[in-house]
Design a protein around this motif. Sequence first.
Motif, PDB file in Angstrom:
ATOM      1  N   SER A   1       3.512  10.927  -9.206  1.00 14.14           N
ATOM      2  CA  SER A   1       2.832  11.675 -10.203  1.00 14.14           C
ATOM      3  C   SER A   1       2.435  12.892  -9.939  1.00 14.14           C
ATOM      4  N   VAL A   2       2.214  13.223  -8.804  1.00 13.37           N
ATOM      5  CA  VAL A   2       1.721  14.768  -8.552  1.00 13.37           C
ATOM      6  C   VAL A   2       3.071  15.512  -8.761  1.00 13.37           C
ATOM      7  N   MET A   3       4.061  15.107  -8.188  1.00 11.31           N
ATOM      8  CA  MET A   3       5.352  16.086  -8.343  1.00 11.31           C
ATOM      9  C   MET A   3       5.808  16.115 -10.061  1.00 11.31           C
ATOM     10  N   ASP A   4       5.578  14.971 -10.549  1.00 12.34           N
ATOM     11  CA  ASP A   4       6.072  14.784 -12.124  1.00 12.34           C
ATOM     12  C   ASP A   4       5.171  15.637 -13.111  1.00 12.34           C
ATOM     13  N   HIS A   5       3.842  15.306 -12.732  1.00  9.72           N
ATOM     14  CA  HIS A   5       2.978  15.967 -13.936  1.00  9.72           C
ATOM     15  C   HIS A   5       1.780  16.625 -13.088  1.00  9.72           C
ATOM     16  N   GLY A   6       1.779  16.780 -11.866  1.00 10.22           N
ATOM     17  CA  GLY A   6       0.578  17.262 -11.367  1.00 10.22           C
ATOM     18  C   GLY A   6       0.895  18.774 -10.676  1.00 10.22           C
ATOM     19  N   THR A   7       0.075  19.167  -9.254  1.00 11.22           N
ATOM     20  CA  THR A   7       0.376  20.472  -8.750  1.00 11.22           C
ATOM     21  C   THR A   7       1.770  20.588  -8.287  1.00 11.22           C
ATOM     22  N   GLY A   8       2.576  19.600  -8.227  1.00 12.16           N
ATOM     23  CA  GLY A   8       3.780  19.563  -7.509  1.00 12.16           C
ATOM     24  C   GLY A   8       4.809  19.897  -8.579  1.00 12.16           C
ATOM     25  N   TYR A   9       4.623  19.875  -9.928  1.00 20.27           N
ATOM     26  CA  TYR A   9       5.466  20.140 -10.684  1.00 20.27           C
ATOM     27  C   TYR A   9       6.006  21.320 -10.853  1.00 20.27           C
ATOM     28  N   PRO A  10       5.708  22.345 -10.370  1.00 18.92           N
ATOM     29  CA  PRO A  10       6.503  23.679 -10.271  1.00 18.92           C
ATOM     30  C   PRO A  10       7.979  23.552  -9.753  1.00 18.92           C
ATOM     31  N   ALA A  11       7.871  22.421  -8.567  1.00 16.12           N
ATOM     32  CA  ALA A  11       9.460  22.370  -8.017  1.00 16.12           C
ATOM     33  C   ALA A  11      10.277  21.733  -8.978  1.00 16.12           C
TER      34      ALA A  11
ATOM     35  N   ALA B   1      11.103  12.166  -5.907  1.00 14.62           N
ATOM     36  CA  ALA B   1       9.938  12.685  -4.778  1.00 14.62           C
ATOM     37  C   ALA B   1       8.706  12.473  -4.957  1.00 14.62           C
ATOM     38  N   ALA B   2       8.072  12.681  -3.776  1.00 13.91           N
ATOM     39  CA  ALA B   2       6.450  12.469  -3.731  1.00 13.91           C
ATOM     40  C   ALA B   2       5.826  13.383  -2.749  1.00 13.91           C
ATOM     41  N   GLY B   3       4.695  14.104  -3.380  1.00 18.42           N
ATOM     42  CA  GLY B   3       4.086  14.887  -2.470  1.00 18.42           C
ATOM     43  C   GLY B   3       2.928  15.459  -2.673  1.00 18.42           C
ATOM     44  N   LYS B   4       2.167  16.265  -2.139  1.00 19.36           N
ATOM     45  CA  LYS B   4       0.673  16.760  -2.269  1.00 19.36           C
ATOM     46  C   LYS B   4       0.725  17.990  -1.732  1.00 19.36           C
ATOM     47  N   THR B   5      -0.062  19.098  -2.574  1.00 19.10           N
ATOM     48  CA  THR B   5      -0.481  20.347  -2.371  1.00 19.10           C
ATOM     49  C   THR B   5      -1.642  20.467  -1.567  1.00 19.10           C
ATOM     50  N   GLY B   6      -2.003  21.431  -0.757  1.00 18.78           N
ATOM     51  CA  GLY B   6      -3.361  21.672  -0.008  1.00 18.78           C
ATOM     52  C   GLY B   6      -3.443  23.232   0.172  1.00 18.78           C
ATOM     53  N   THR B   7      -4.880  23.248  -0.300  1.00 20.56           N
ATOM     54  CA  THR B   7      -5.452  24.794  -0.296  1.00 20.56           C
ATOM     55  C   THR B   7      -6.737  24.976   0.378  1.00 20.56           C
ATOM     56  N   MET B   8      -6.725  25.857   1.549  1.00 22.51           N
ATOM     57  CA  MET B   8      -7.963  25.948   2.185  1.00 22.51           C
ATOM     58  C   MET B   8      -8.870  26.982   1.432  1.00 22.51           C
ATOM     59  N   ASP B   9     -10.337  26.643   1.668  1.00 24.31           N
ATOM     60  CA  ASP B   9     -11.221  27.604   1.203  1.00 24.31           C
ATOM     61  C   ASP B   9     -10.682  29.026   1.542  1.00 24.31           C
TER      62      ASP B   9
ATOM     63  N   THR C   1       0.776  -1.135  -0.065  1.00 27.13           N
ATOM     64  CA  THR C   1      -0.181   0.080   0.032  1.00 27.13           C
ATOM     65  C   THR C   1       1.003   1.319   0.013  1.00 27.13           C
ATOM     66  N   ALA C   2       1.879   1.012   0.719  1.00 29.45           N
ATOM     67  CA  ALA C   2       2.832   2.456   0.776  1.00 29.45           C
ATOM     68  C   ALA C   2       3.465   2.625  -0.439  1.00 29.45           C
ATOM     69  N   SER C   3       3.932   1.629  -1.445  1.00 31.73           N
ATOM     70  CA  SER C   3       4.407   1.671  -2.577  1.00 31.73           C
ATOM     71  C   SER C   3       3.442   2.452  -3.567  1.00 31.73           C
ATOM     72  N   VAL C   4       1.982   1.915  -3.344  1.00 31.01           N
ATOM     73  CA  VAL C   4       1.135   2.448  -4.305  1.00 31.01           C
ATOM     74  C   VAL C   4       0.867   3.959  -4.070  1.00 31.01           C
ATOM     75  N   MET C   5       0.850   4.393  -2.864  1.00 28.24           N
ATOM     76  CA  MET C   5       0.473   5.916  -2.455  1.00 28.24           C
ATOM     77  C   MET C   5       1.685   6.612  -2.931  1.00 28.24           C
ATOM     78  N   THR C   6       2.863   6.017  -2.802  1.00 30.41           N
ATOM     79  CA  THR C   6       4.251   6.808  -3.175  1.00 30.41           C
ATOM     80  C   THR C   6       4.304   7.122  -4.667  1.00 30.41           C
ATOM     81  N   SER C   7       3.768   6.040  -5.526  1.00 27.10           N
ATOM     82  CA  SER C   7       3.684   5.977  -6.969  1.00 27.10           C
ATOM     83  C   SER C   7       2.634   7.151  -7.322  1.00 27.10           C
ATOM     84  N   MET C   8       1.477   7.256  -6.667  1.00 26.64           N
ATOM     85  CA  MET C   8       0.523   8.219  -7.041  1.00 26.64           C
ATOM     86  C   MET C   8       0.928   9.653  -6.630  1.00 26.64           C
ATOM     87  N   LEU C   9       1.777   9.765  -5.707  1.00 24.40           N
ATOM     88  CA  LEU C   9       2.217  11.003  -5.206  1.00 24.40           C
ATOM     89  C   LEU C   9       3.624  11.674  -5.888  1.00 24.40           C
TER      90      LEU C   9
END
Length: 207
Positions: free
Chosen positions: A48-58, A67-75, A38-46
């Motif tokens: 993708s955030v770094m390489d193709h999603g909202t984390g790509y600006p890094a 790297a793996a990661g996730k952005t967060g934005t409050m209302d 499960t940890a490997s699947v989660m890392t793979s998903m995150l």
Amino acid sequence: ANRGIRNDPQFVLKVEDKNGTVLEKSSPHPVEVLSEETASVMTSMLQSVMDHGTGYPARALGFTNPAAGKTGTMDEYADAWFVGYTPSLVAGVWVGYDQKKSIGPGMTGAAAALPAWTDFMIGAGRGRPVEICAEAGMLATVNCPEVTTEIFTEGAEPTEACTVHPGPLLKPAGPGAPTDSRHFDEHDTEIQRPTPVTATGARPDGH
């Protein structure tokens, strides 16, 4: 980052007297909170955030290590987050006020928090890991009974092999790769997973 294993933070690793005698030593207490699969699947998903999603600006800012990661934005842009990790380092950044109010139009996690995270991770990755004899503080040999990995800036690492436990170096000295250049499926050591506990006398059918 740790393949599903949680270790509580340890603020004091060991206590020594003036002669170097170890008076007290902390030991990790690993707890499996996710299966390795499960940890490997989660890392793979995150990843993708770094390489193709909202984390790509890094990546555009120069952070190239796996790297793996996730952005967060409050209302109403009241808080901005970015939490990310490499195989050996986890870091999180929060941007906001003590009271709930907007930090500004368009201040998403990617816009407000990710740049600070990226700057920190690039700086942290400039060091190099070195295997050190825990007793002597010198480059570890194959005969050192206790070895620790320490991060040094280039040129500041120890250069002499341990004289307390003479022998071939555990790892050859010389220029090394940045700390977190490994991929998530590359590991220097095997993580010790907790041993499942079975109740004495319990029958397989639970009765």
